[in-house]
Design a protein around this motif. Structure first.
Motif, PDB file in Angstrom:
ATOM      1  N   ASP A  18      -7.326  16.531  -2.152  1.00  0.00           N
ATOM      2  CA  ASP A  18      -7.954  15.243  -2.410  1.00  0.00           C
ATOM      3  C   ASP A  18      -6.949  14.247  -2.970  1.00  0.00           C
ATOM      4  O   ASP A  18      -7.095  13.034  -2.807  1.00  0.00           O
ATOM      5  CB  ASP A  18      -9.113  15.395  -3.415  1.00  0.00           C
ATOM      6  CG  ASP A  18     -10.288  16.152  -2.805  1.00  0.00           C
ATOM      7  OD1 ASP A  18     -10.348  16.224  -1.558  1.00  0.00           O
ATOM      8  OD2 ASP A  18     -11.120  16.666  -3.564  1.00  0.00           O
ATOM      9  N   THR A  19      -5.934  14.756  -3.687  1.00  0.00           N
ATOM     10  CA  THR A  19      -4.959  13.847  -4.273  1.00  0.00           C
ATOM     11  C   THR A  19      -4.056  13.220  -3.228  1.00  0.00           C
ATOM     12  O   THR A  19      -3.302  12.315  -3.529  1.00  0.00           O
ATOM     13  CB  THR A  19      -4.081  14.584  -5.294  1.00  0.00           C
ATOM     14  OG1 THR A  19      -3.365  15.618  -4.607  1.00  0.00           O
ATOM     15  CG2 THR A  19      -4.908  15.175  -6.404  1.00  0.00           C
ATOM     16  N   VAL A  52      -6.393   6.463  -1.741  1.00  0.00           N
ATOM     17  CA  VAL A  52      -6.159   6.397  -3.177  1.00  0.00           C
ATOM     18  C   VAL A  52      -4.936   5.527  -3.413  1.00  0.00           C
ATOM     19  O   VAL A  52      -3.859   5.795  -2.887  1.00  0.00           O
ATOM     20  CB  VAL A  52      -5.928   7.807  -3.760  1.00  0.00           C
ATOM     21  CG1 VAL A  52      -5.609   7.716  -5.239  1.00  0.00           C
ATOM     22  CG2 VAL A  52      -7.159   8.673  -3.537  1.00  0.00           C
ATOM     23  N   GLN A  53      -5.105   4.498  -4.210  1.00  0.00           N
ATOM     24  CA  GLN A  53      -4.019   3.563  -4.430  1.00  0.00           C
ATOM     25  C   GLN A  53      -3.075   4.076  -5.505  1.00  0.00           C
ATOM     26  O   GLN A  53      -3.508   4.619  -6.515  1.00  0.00           O
ATOM     27  CB  GLN A  53      -4.582   2.187  -4.850  1.00  0.00           C
ATOM     28  CG  GLN A  53      -5.398   1.514  -3.768  1.00  0.00           C
ATOM     29  CD  GLN A  53      -4.588   1.285  -2.512  1.00  0.00           C
ATOM     30  OE1 GLN A  53      -3.480   0.782  -2.575  1.00  0.00           O
ATOM     31  NE2 GLN A  53      -5.134   1.661  -1.371  1.00  0.00           N
ATOM     32  N   PRO A  54      -1.770   3.919  -5.310  1.00  0.00           N
ATOM     33  CA  PRO A  54      -0.829   4.349  -6.325  1.00  0.00           C
ATOM     34  C   PRO A  54      -0.948   3.492  -7.571  1.00  0.00           C
ATOM     35  O   PRO A  54      -1.435   2.359  -7.518  1.00  0.00           O
ATOM     36  CB  PRO A  54       0.535   4.162  -5.651  1.00  0.00           C
ATOM     37  CG  PRO A  54       0.293   3.140  -4.587  1.00  0.00           C
ATOM     38  CD  PRO A  54      -1.128   3.333  -4.137  1.00  0.00           C
ATOM     39  N   GLY A  55      -0.513   4.027  -8.681  1.00  0.00           N
ATOM     40  CA  GLY A  55      -0.559   3.285  -9.934  1.00  0.00           C
ATOM     41  C   GLY A  55       0.514   2.212  -9.960  1.00  0.00           C
ATOM     42  O   GLY A  55       1.183   1.948  -8.962  1.00  0.00           O
ATOM     43  N   ARG A  70       6.178  13.084  -6.073  1.00  0.00           N
ATOM     44  CA  ARG A  70       5.232  12.374  -6.930  1.00  0.00           C
ATOM     45  C   ARG A  70       4.067  11.876  -6.079  1.00  0.00           C
ATOM     46  O   ARG A  70       4.228  11.023  -5.218  1.00  0.00           O
ATOM     47  CB  ARG A  70       5.910  11.211  -7.662  1.00  0.00           C
ATOM     48  CG  ARG A  70       4.974  10.494  -8.621  1.00  0.00           C
ATOM     49  CD  ARG A  70       5.744   9.737  -9.690  1.00  0.00           C
ATOM     50  NE  ARG A  70       6.670   8.774  -9.136  1.00  0.00           N
ATOM     51  CZ  ARG A  70       6.333   7.533  -8.759  1.00  0.00           C
ATOM     52  NH1 ARG A  70       5.076   7.121  -8.856  1.00  0.00           N
ATOM     53  NH2 ARG A  70       7.242   6.712  -8.280  1.00  0.00           N
ATOM     54  N   ARG A 111       0.227  10.268  -5.139  1.00  0.00           N
ATOM     55  CA  ARG A 111      -0.295   8.917  -5.340  1.00  0.00           C
ATOM     56  C   ARG A 111      -0.993   8.745  -6.688  1.00  0.00           C
ATOM     57  O   ARG A 111      -1.140   7.627  -7.166  1.00  0.00           O
ATOM     58  CB  ARG A 111      -1.251   8.549  -4.191  1.00  0.00           C
ATOM     59  CG  ARG A 111      -0.510   8.313  -2.874  1.00  0.00           C
ATOM     60  CD  ARG A 111      -1.449   7.883  -1.765  1.00  0.00           C
ATOM     61  NE  ARG A 111      -0.737   7.712  -0.511  1.00  0.00           N
ATOM     62  CZ  ARG A 111      -0.574   6.533   0.118  1.00  0.00           C
ATOM     63  NH1 ARG A 111      -1.056   5.451  -0.418  1.00  0.00           N
ATOM     64  NH2 ARG A 111       0.064   6.490   1.266  1.00  0.00           N
ATOM     65  N   ASP A 112      -1.439   9.844  -7.287  1.00  0.00           N
ATOM     66  CA  ASP A 112      -2.050   9.742  -8.609  1.00  0.00           C
ATOM     67  C   ASP A 112      -1.020   9.819  -9.729  1.00  0.00           C
ATOM     68  O   ASP A 112      -1.370   9.830 -10.907  1.00  0.00           O
ATOM     69  CB  ASP A 112      -3.113  10.832  -8.799  1.00  0.00           C
ATOM     70  CG  ASP A 112      -2.543  12.242  -8.761  1.00  0.00           C
ATOM     71  OD1 ASP A 112      -1.307  12.380  -8.575  1.00  0.00           O
ATOM     72  OD2 ASP A 112      -3.322  13.204  -8.910  1.00  0.00           O
ATOM     73  N   GLY A 113       0.264   9.889  -9.365  1.00  0.00           N
ATOM     74  CA  GLY A 113       1.329   9.921 -10.359  1.00  0.00           C
ATOM     75  C   GLY A 113       1.774  11.308 -10.761  1.00  0.00           C
ATOM     76  O   GLY A 113       2.805  11.459 -11.422  1.00  0.00           O
ATOM     77  N   ALA A 114       1.024  12.333 -10.369  1.00  0.00           N
ATOM     78  CA  ALA A 114       1.378  13.706 -10.735  1.00  0.00           C
ATOM     79  C   ALA A 114       2.527  14.208  -9.863  1.00  0.00           C
ATOM     80  O   ALA A 114       2.617  13.882  -8.681  1.00  0.00           O
ATOM     81  CB  ALA A 114       0.168  14.616 -10.578  1.00  0.00           C
ATOM     82  N   ASP A 171       0.961  11.130   3.789  1.00  0.00           N
ATOM     83  CA  ASP A 171       1.936  10.450   2.940  1.00  0.00           C
ATOM     84  C   ASP A 171       3.361  10.549   3.450  1.00  0.00           C
ATOM     85  O   ASP A 171       4.229   9.816   2.994  1.00  0.00           O
ATOM     86  CB  ASP A 171       1.873  11.034   1.519  1.00  0.00           C
ATOM     87  CG  ASP A 171       1.479   9.990   0.491  1.00  0.00           C
ATOM     88  OD1 ASP A 171       0.832   9.000   0.870  1.00  0.00           O
ATOM     89  OD2 ASP A 171       1.820  10.166  -0.693  1.00  0.00           O
TER      90      ASP A 171
END
Length: 274
Positions: free
Chosen positions: A5-6, A11-14, A82, A84-87, A106
């Protein structure tokens, strides 16, 4: 374990974080029995940056590319990406399904021979549309419009949307492969000798197109090439490989204009003498 899901492209990057690399490679090694494919390679790649990996045939650059793109498991070392959720995720601790999904969303991979990156018996539009369907798009009209739009961006006319790639020239096939990879708006693209085997005039046109797309889309790219002119035109930084090891690394203009390692000096001077 990282959830697929990540990876969702919706999902927009931070906020941009210039100090955080998109890709981190540490101590990457691949051996084939007693032969070294690549050994103890480490580097970081930041968002929007283009890294060229150069060296003569057999230097280990393609082995390195295949290892960092999850196409070939390394003997040891780590590759962190890295999300998209920064993890930060270790790609070799992901499941095979998660890595495949990452490659469809991605990441992109542009092969030297476009036949390896295209389905030759379906239309150009279907080649682009398949990748959209892989991330959940199901509306035929929207998929076809997106395919036509991307064909136009890589200079393929709308009248060729229903033609099969086997009817295309080598340069058109490579541009189609690029459209197929970029339609899902990946953040990282791997390129293996993207201009190899093309006529000089076709190479120049393709390089100009690639440079524009990379700049417009803010792509991070790892490009493998033996052609130092390609490296100069496309890359911000470069690493030089010989016998599976990194001999020199730095900003592209510095490495090419002021090579410090004897092997790099020889490589640059031999190209200039051709």
């Amino acid at each position: 374990m990282v959830s697929a899901d990540t990876l969702e492209p919706s999902v927009q990057p931070g906020p941009p974080s210039a100090e955080k690399p998109l890709l981190s490679v540490e101590g990457l090694t691949r051996v084939y029995g007693k032969r070294i494919g690549c050994a103890d390679v480490s580097f970081e790649l930041f968002p929007g940056e283009v890294l060229a990996v150069v060296g003569e045939s057999g230097s280990g650059k393609t082995t390195l590319l295949n290892c960092i793109s999850s196409r070939l498991a390394p003997t040891c070392g780590t590759v962190h990406y890295r999300m998209r959720d920064g993890a930060s995720a270790d790609i070799y601790k992901m499941s095979e399904a998660e890595r495949r999904y990452l490659m469809r969303t991605d990441w992109g991979f542009v092969h030297q021979n476009p036949i390896d990156g295209l389905r030759m018996t379906v239309s150009a539009g279907a080649n682009v549309g398949e990748r959209l369907m892989a991330v959940g798009n199901r509306h035929y009209g929207n998929i076809r419009r997106a395919a036509i739009d991307w064909l136009a961006r890589v200079e393929i006319g709308e009248d060729r949307v229903d033609d099969q790639p086997r009817t295309f020239s080598g340069g058109m096939r490579q541009r189609l492969q690029i459209a197929r990879n970029l339609v899902t708006e990946p953040r990282l693209v791997f390129m293996d000798e993207p201009t190899g085997g093309l006529d000089v005039s076709v190479q120049a046109r393709l390089l100009d197109l690639l440079r524009g797309l990379v700049s417009d889309l803010g792509l991070a790219v790892v490009v493998v090439t033996h052609d130092l002119a390609v490296a100069r035109l496309l890359s911000d930084r470069m690493i030089v490989m010989k016998d599976g090891r990194v001999i020199e690394a730095g900003l592209t203009d510095r490495v090419l204009d002021d090579p410090r390692a004897p092997y790099t000096q020889l490589l640059v001077s031999s190209i200039l003498q051709v």
